[in-house]
Enzyme design. Structure first.
Site, PDB file in Angstrom:
ATOM      1  N   ASP A   2      -3.661   1.438 -18.564  1.00 40.04           N
ATOM      2  CA  ASP A   2      -3.725   1.325 -20.022  1.00 40.04           C
ATOM      3  C   ASP A   2      -2.438   1.828 -20.668  1.00 40.04           C
ATOM      4  O   ASP A   2      -1.700   2.632 -20.096  1.00 40.04           O
ATOM      5  CB  ASP A   2      -4.891   2.144 -20.560  1.00 40.04           C
ATOM      6  CG  ASP A   2      -6.228   1.444 -20.384  1.00 40.04           C
ATOM      7  OD1 ASP A   2      -6.273   0.415 -19.682  1.00 40.04           O
ATOM      8  OD2 ASP A   2      -7.228   1.942 -20.937  1.00 40.04           O
ATOM      9  N   HIS A  11      -3.005   5.207 -16.220  1.00 45.12           N
ATOM     10  CA  HIS A  11      -2.245   5.031 -17.452  1.00 45.12           C
ATOM     11  C   HIS A  11      -0.752   4.867 -17.202  1.00 45.12           C
ATOM     12  O   HIS A  11      -0.199   5.455 -16.278  1.00 45.12           O
ATOM     13  CB  HIS A  11      -2.458   6.236 -18.387  1.00 45.12           C
ATOM     14  CG  HIS A  11      -3.860   6.371 -18.877  1.00 45.12           C
ATOM     15  ND1 HIS A  11      -4.866   6.929 -18.114  1.00 45.12           N
ATOM     16  CD2 HIS A  11      -4.444   5.990 -20.051  1.00 45.12           C
ATOM     17  CE1 HIS A  11      -6.006   6.898 -18.800  1.00 45.12           C
ATOM     18  NE2 HIS A  11      -5.771   6.331 -19.962  1.00 45.12           N
TER      19      HIS A  11
END
Length: 391
Positions: free
Chosen positions: A209, A354
């Site tokens: 993400d 991430h």
């Protein structure tokens, strides 16, 4: 070669406050004075950053610098610089590009171990916030030999400040696990939400993400190349616009490019029209940048409701959640991250990591090795075997 080996064997302790992760710029970078040339620093500068500061000071380039950071995955070493474009500053790439290339060339000359320099510039009158980024570039040693205007990895925002899109005031929380807000109508999940893959197959989807952004998108892509892995990247629309060349690198390597909203707000607190705008703007930004219309969407923070799923569905997007979040963004002990991951991993799982996090780059190789030893196959969402349809 000596410089590269020395750097790879030295534990370079990075000052995390210097360049925040892609989604944490804004006021997290104070305008601290009293340190070297006004560059934000804390504690002891790592060797690479210290050498860069000395080199910039010697060339009279320190006054416009706001932050310096460097990191490595053991194969590539990259420095990131945040700077204010010197006055006078006409809108456009000219002054910014010339100054950025000068910074890059000084950095590469000062530190032979550096492979690339990533630069982010702001106009003097603008606050250092995500929406006011005015210039970005990525410069390798080969690219530094070219004229600034001939480089392909460069972007400039020619819009006046009042023409930039405003950030929603409500930011998404840190992920704690997907959360449905309100009741999801019957039948919506099966056709519109992917929460896990086929539980009978030892296949896991690897997803990242946030981003794209300086340093870590490139290091992450290089690490995935070394591991022979493909993944799904859920990207923030505004960052797609500001760093288009990183998005192109993601797509060119065969990874999935997904939608993570335009500004990374908590979508459950927006109107239905604003949710649709967040998703549609990101679809447009990605399509314009790489010629791909995303198929997958992940809500920031994992918060979603029926109207968010419907908005995504109307744009042809499947909402992708996750089964396993080991907390790479929390700077946990690597052993704890590994323990958390393995305690939750199961067939058909979707792993959340991430971009913009140094720890992610460093823990990915051991995590991948551990999962492979346990018999799991890591892949991107588009290749994840799906559960069999029910009756």
């Amino acid at each position: 070669m000596t410089g590269r080996l020395a750097l790879s064997t030295v534990a370079v302790v990075l000052v995390s406050s210097l360049i925040p992760p892609p989604m944490a710029w804004a006021s997290d970078l104070p305008d601290a004075r009293g340190s070297a040339g006004g560059v934000r620093r804390g504690g002891t500068l790592p060797p690479v950053e210290h050498r860069l500061l000395d080199a910039f000071a010697a060339q009279g380039l320190i006054d416009s610098l706001k932050a310096i950071r460097a990191d490595t995955n053991g194969h590539l070493t990259i420095a990131g610089l945040v700077f204010v474009i010197p006055r006078p500053t006409p809108r456009g790439t000219g002054v910014a590009a010339d100054y950025a290339w000068r910074l890059a060339r000084v950095a590469l000359a000062a530190v032979p171990a550096l492979d690339e320099v990533h630069l982010t510039g702001y106009h003097p009158a603008d606050a250092i916030e995500p929406q006011t980024v005015a210039f970005t570039a990525a410069v390798s040693r080969a690219e530094a030999a070219r004229e600034p205007g001939a480089a392909s990895r460069i972007w400039s925002d020619d819009r006046p400040s009042e023409g930039r899109s405003a950030f929603p005031s409500l930011r998404a929380r840190k992920e704690r696990g997907p959360r449905a807000i309100g009741e999801i109508p019957a039948g919506v999940h099966r056709e519109s939400v992917l929460s896990h893959g086929d539980p009978s197959k030892p296949t896991l989807a690897l997803t990242f993400d946030d981003g794209p952004g300086p340093i870590y998108t490139t290091l992450l892509l290089d690490t995935l190349d070394q591991l022979g892995l493909k993944a799904t990247f859920f990207l923030v629309g505004e960052r797609v616009i500001q760093y288009p060349y990183f998005v192109q690198a993601i797509a060119q390597r065969g990874h999935d490019v997904g939608n993570h909203s335009f500004h990374h707000p908590n979508l459950t607190r927006l109107t239905e029209a604003d949710v649709l705008t967040e998703l549609a703007q990101t679809q447009e930004a990605i399509a314009r940048t790489v010629g791909i219309t995303p198929r997958y969407f992940r809500p920031p923070g994992g918060d979603y409701n029926a109207s968010i799923i419907a908005a995504a569905r109307s744009l042809g997007l499947t909402t992708v959640l996750w089964t396993d979040d080991p907390g790479d963004y929390a700077h946990l002990d690597p052993g704890l991250v590994e323990q958390r991951l393995m305690s939750r991993t199961h067939n058909g799982g979707i792993l959340l990591l991430h971009q913009g996090v140094s720890d992610t780059v460093h823990i990915l190789p051991p995590i991948a090795a551990l999962l492979r030893r346990e018999g799991y196959h890591l892949t991107k969402v588009s290749d994840l075997p799906l559960p069999a349809a029910g009756p």
